[in-house]
Design a protein around this motif. Structure first.
Motif, PDB file in Angstrom:
ATOM      1  N   VAL A 153    -105.470   5.317 -29.635  1.00  0.00           N
ATOM      2  CA  VAL A 153    -106.139   4.004 -29.712  1.00  0.00           C
ATOM      3  C   VAL A 153    -105.125   2.862 -29.894  1.00  0.00           C
ATOM      4  O   VAL A 153    -105.230   1.832 -29.230  1.00  0.00           O
ATOM      5  N   PRO A 154    -104.103   3.032 -30.743  1.00  0.00           N
ATOM      6  CA  PRO A 154    -103.117   1.958 -30.866  1.00  0.00           C
ATOM      7  C   PRO A 154    -102.395   1.632 -29.555  1.00  0.00           C
ATOM      8  O   PRO A 154    -101.933   0.510 -29.374  1.00  0.00           O
ATOM      9  N   LEU A 155    -102.308   2.611 -28.636  1.00  0.00           N
ATOM     10  CA  LEU A 155    -101.638   2.353 -27.359  1.00  0.00           C
ATOM     11  C   LEU A 155    -102.579   1.771 -26.308  1.00  0.00           C
ATOM     12  O   LEU A 155    -102.135   1.255 -25.288  1.00  0.00           O
ATOM     13  N   SER A 156    -103.887   1.879 -26.553  1.00  0.00           N
ATOM     14  CA  SER A 156    -104.828   1.512 -25.494  1.00  0.00           C
ATOM     15  C   SER A 156    -105.080   0.004 -25.460  1.00  0.00           C
ATOM     16  O   SER A 156    -105.014  -0.679 -26.471  1.00  0.00           O
ATOM     17  N   ASP A 157    -105.333  -0.482 -24.248  1.00  0.00           N
ATOM     18  CA  ASP A 157    -105.642  -1.901 -24.049  1.00  0.00           C
ATOM     19  C   ASP A 157    -107.132  -2.095 -23.860  1.00  0.00           C
ATOM     20  O   ASP A 157    -107.697  -3.105 -24.253  1.00  0.00           O
ATOM     21  N   ILE A 158    -107.754  -1.110 -23.194  1.00  0.00           N
ATOM     22  CA  ILE A 158    -109.193  -1.161 -22.942  1.00  0.00           C
ATOM     23  C   ILE A 158    -109.767   0.164 -23.420  1.00  0.00           C
ATOM     24  O   ILE A 158    -109.302   1.237 -23.013  1.00  0.00           O
ATOM     25  N   LEU A 159    -110.753   0.095 -24.307  1.00  0.00           N
ATOM     26  CA  LEU A 159    -111.296   1.315 -24.915  1.00  0.00           C
ATOM     27  C   LEU A 159    -112.792   1.385 -24.631  1.00  0.00           C
ATOM     28  O   LEU A 159    -113.513   0.407 -24.832  1.00  0.00           O
ATOM     29  N   THR A 160    -113.260   2.558 -24.172  1.00  0.00           N
ATOM     30  CA  THR A 160    -114.682   2.696 -23.815  1.00  0.00           C
ATOM     31  C   THR A 160    -115.356   3.852 -24.570  1.00  0.00           C
ATOM     32  O   THR A 160    -115.803   4.823 -23.947  1.00  0.00           O
ATOM     33  N   PRO A 161    -115.476   3.742 -25.891  1.00  0.00           N
ATOM     34  CA  PRO A 161    -116.179   4.804 -26.623  1.00  0.00           C
ATOM     35  C   PRO A 161    -117.679   4.636 -26.494  1.00  0.00           C
ATOM     36  O   PRO A 161    -118.169   3.523 -26.237  1.00  0.00           O
ATOM     37  N   HIS A 178    -110.439  -3.277 -32.566  1.00  0.00           N
ATOM     38  CA  HIS A 178    -109.452  -4.273 -32.120  1.00  0.00           C
ATOM     39  C   HIS A 178    -108.224  -4.235 -33.033  1.00  0.00           C
ATOM     40  O   HIS A 178    -107.091  -4.304 -32.572  1.00  0.00           O
ATOM     41  N   LYS A 179    -108.487  -4.126 -34.337  1.00  0.00           N
ATOM     42  CA  LYS A 179    -107.361  -4.136 -35.304  1.00  0.00           C
ATOM     43  C   LYS A 179    -106.466  -2.921 -35.086  1.00  0.00           C
ATOM     44  O   LYS A 179    -105.273  -2.947 -35.395  1.00  0.00           O
ATOM     45  N   MET A 180    -107.068  -1.819 -34.563  1.00  0.00           N
ATOM     46  CA  MET A 180    -106.264  -0.617 -34.301  1.00  0.00           C
ATOM     47  C   MET A 180    -105.416  -0.771 -33.036  1.00  0.00           C
ATOM     48  O   MET A 180    -104.485  -0.004 -32.830  1.00  0.00           O
ATOM     49  N   GLY A 181    -105.776  -1.703 -32.141  1.00  0.00           N
ATOM     50  CA  GLY A 181    -104.966  -1.878 -30.921  1.00  0.00           C
ATOM     51  C   GLY A 181    -105.626  -2.599 -29.764  1.00  0.00           C
ATOM     52  O   GLY A 181    -105.170  -3.674 -29.374  1.00  0.00           O
ATOM     53  N   PRO A 182    -106.690  -2.024 -29.176  1.00  0.00           N
ATOM     54  CA  PRO A 182    -107.168  -2.561 -27.895  1.00  0.00           C
ATOM     55  C   PRO A 182    -107.772  -3.967 -27.977  1.00  0.00           C
ATOM     56  O   PRO A 182    -108.535  -4.260 -28.887  1.00  0.00           O
ATOM     57  N   GLY A 183    -107.437  -4.799 -26.990  1.00  0.00           N
ATOM     58  CA  GLY A 183    -107.991  -6.149 -26.915  1.00  0.00           C
ATOM     59  C   GLY A 183    -109.390  -6.151 -26.340  1.00  0.00           C
ATOM     60  O   GLY A 183    -110.157  -7.100 -26.532  1.00  0.00           O
ATOM     61  N   THR A 184    -109.727  -5.085 -25.609  1.00  0.00           N
ATOM     62  CA  THR A 184    -111.060  -4.983 -25.006  1.00  0.00           C
ATOM     63  C   THR A 184    -111.721  -3.686 -25.452  1.00  0.00           C
ATOM     64  O   THR A 184    -111.125  -2.610 -25.309  1.00  0.00           O
ATOM     65  N   VAL A 185    -112.910  -3.808 -26.008  1.00  0.00           N
ATOM     66  CA  VAL A 185    -113.662  -2.621 -26.442  1.00  0.00           C
ATOM     67  C   VAL A 185    -115.078  -2.724 -25.875  1.00  0.00           C
ATOM     68  O   VAL A 185    -115.731  -3.764 -25.999  1.00  0.00           O
ATOM     69  N   GLN A 199    -114.112  -8.738 -26.449  1.00  0.00           N
ATOM     70  CA  GLN A 199    -112.777  -8.932 -25.871  1.00  0.00           C
ATOM     71  C   GLN A 199    -112.035 -10.037 -26.612  1.00  0.00           C
ATOM     72  O   GLN A 199    -112.609 -11.091 -26.893  1.00  0.00           O
ATOM     73  N   LYS A 200    -110.775  -9.768 -26.919  1.00  0.00           N
ATOM     74  CA  LYS A 200    -109.916 -10.787 -27.533  1.00  0.00           C
ATOM     75  C   LYS A 200    -108.793 -11.065 -26.552  1.00  0.00           C
ATOM     76  O   LYS A 200    -108.129 -10.126 -26.096  1.00  0.00           O
ATOM     77  N   THR A 201    -108.615 -12.325 -26.212  1.00  0.00           N
ATOM     78  CA  THR A 201    -107.526 -12.653 -25.283  1.00  0.00           C
ATOM     79  C   THR A 201    -106.688 -13.800 -25.834  1.00  0.00           C
ATOM     80  O   THR A 201    -107.168 -14.621 -26.607  1.00  0.00           O
TER      81      THR A 201
END
Ligand code: ADP
Ligand code: PLP
Ligand code: ZN
Length: 385
Positions: free
Chosen positions: A214-222, A249-256, A278-280
């Motif tokens: 998760v810390p490496l991911s940019d887009i996460l789709t759980p 988001h705090k763990m990594g991805p800007g888009t969940v 999404q945080k941009t």
């Protein structure tokens, strides 16, 4: 400009899950897709509940047993098990689904209580599956070949179902290298672990997802359950869902994107709710965020490979709308809607009047949906919150 995706997912000879669900639609949309097949199976392995008696029947079949936590719980742990669709009734298993005893029965644990599932009369899945699993070492060898030829520059990496700890650790190493080779590489991660309260990958994958993936991911789709697992927080309201996405988001991805939830839809019980956040960072350095809600018309059947198609389409449409999650999701869920509609219409036709379609008949109508994938008519409105 050419856009190249490395997709590490399952392959099936017949049907559409994993890479079979992701490659064709991405290619149709102009992406170059390099695929590594994490498994090669004859067909998908999902056991799909076909009716809402699930929970009731399962509760009748609960038996207490002496399985302690951490004890090996399966006689057949190398058999992948994915109870897609999951229980819809009053009973929800809370603990890891550790394996199956045979192809249509099995057990899991509910707070340490052994739960026996014999479902053959009530659920359908393919009766058989055969195939091979790629090991972590074999994955390394394939990546090594790509690297030696200096063709290891990717714009995207897409990962899905993985049920082996060392395989997932190797995926982490590959992502780290690929991000070094291309610092703007985007990692789209579907953290496939389970659904509806049931974990169908080994429990030891959860910390790898939490601490490394998760810390490496940019887009996460759980889905809802996977988001709950990752954050250790239950989702009971829309507010909870956005708090959970904030933690992600705090763990990594800007888009969940929570691809499906149990939350009630404002449009009634014929809709399922998916949520996104999404945080941009704008070019001037200022931060913006967007929260969205999707009310997706429910189709009364269980589809397999839809999670994989969703992640692939989100990759494609966020590529075109990198800072507008509403636009990207509108196209993504509209593709889903068209593919699912075509699939259920076909499945009902071939099954015949009054008959439930079989898993083979319910395979996604992917090739037939080429035009909808290329140019999806907006069928599902997405609300910005
Ligand atoms: P996951 O496998 O990750 O839990 P799902 O396959 O349940 O994800 O859902 C992914 C997407 O597929 C949903 O957001 C929705 O668009 C679509 N989908 C799946 N099943 C159905 C269904 N029965 N009716 C309508 N849409 C569905
Ligand atoms: N890969 C394999 C081999 C599967 O059997 C499945 C589902 O059973 C999946 C991937 C994921 O399917 P979905 O996209 O429906 O979560
Ligand atoms: Zn999924």
């Amino acid at each position: 400009m050419e856009c190249r995706v490395l997709s590490i997912q399952s392959h099936v000879v017949r049907g559409y899950v994993g890479n079979k669900s992701a490659t064709f639609p991405l290619q149709v949309l102009g992406f170059e897709v390099d695929s590594i097949n994490s498994v090669q199976f004859s067909n998908h392995t999902a056991i799909c509940s076909q009716n809402s008696l699930w929970g009731f029947i399962l509760s009748l079949l609960m038996v207490t047993g002496g399985l302690g936590k951490g004890e090996a719980g399966s006689r057949n742990t190398d058999t992948p098990f994915s109870p897609c669709g999951g229980p819809t009734g009053p009973w929800r298993p809370q603990q890891t689904m550790v394996g199956v005893e045979d192809e249509l029965g099995g057990f899991c644990r509910l707070r340490g209580i052994k739960v026996i599932l014999y479902l053959s009369a009530y659920v359908t899945g393919y009766a058989h599956w055969k195939g091979q699993v790629l090991t972590a070492e074999e994955l390394q060898v394939l990546y090594e070949g790509i690297k030696l030829n200096q063709v290891n520059r990717y714009d995207y990496i897409l990962t899905g179902y993985s049920r082996d700890n060392s395989f997932l650790e190797m995926v982490v190493d590959i992502i780290l290298e690929l991000k070094k080779t291309n610092p703007s590489l985007v990692y789209v991660c579907d953290p496939v672990m389970g659904d509806h309260g049931v974990m169908y990958v080994p429990e030891n994958l959860l910390p790898v997802y939490q601490e490394k993936i998760v810390p490496l991911s940019d887009i996460l789709t759980p889905n809802q359950f996977e988001a709950e697992l990752l954050t250790g927080r239950k989702i009971k309201t829309e507010e909870d869902a956005f708090e959970v996405m904030e933690l992600l988001h705090k763990m990594g991805p800007g888009t969940v994107v929570l691809t499906s939830t149990d939350l009630p839809s404002k449009q009634g019980d014929k809709f399922l709710v998916a949520l996104g956040s999404q945080k941009t960072v704008k070019p001037d350095g200022s931060k913006t965020s967007q929260k969205i809600c999707m009310d997706i018309p429910k189709v009364d059947a269980v589809f397999v490979g839809t999670g994989d198609l969703f992640a692939a389409m989100l990759l494609a449409w966020t590529h075109h709308h990198p800072t507008d999650l509403k636009a990207a999701c509108e196209k993504t869920v509209s593709v889903m809607h068209h593919v699912i509609k075509r699939t259920i219409n076909y499945a009902n036709d071939v099954a015949g009047p009054g008959k439930k379609p079989s898993p083979a008949q319910l395979e996604l109508r992917m090739v037939q949906s080429k035009a909808d994938i290329e140019n999806p008519a907006i069928a599902v409105a997405v609300r910005v919150l």
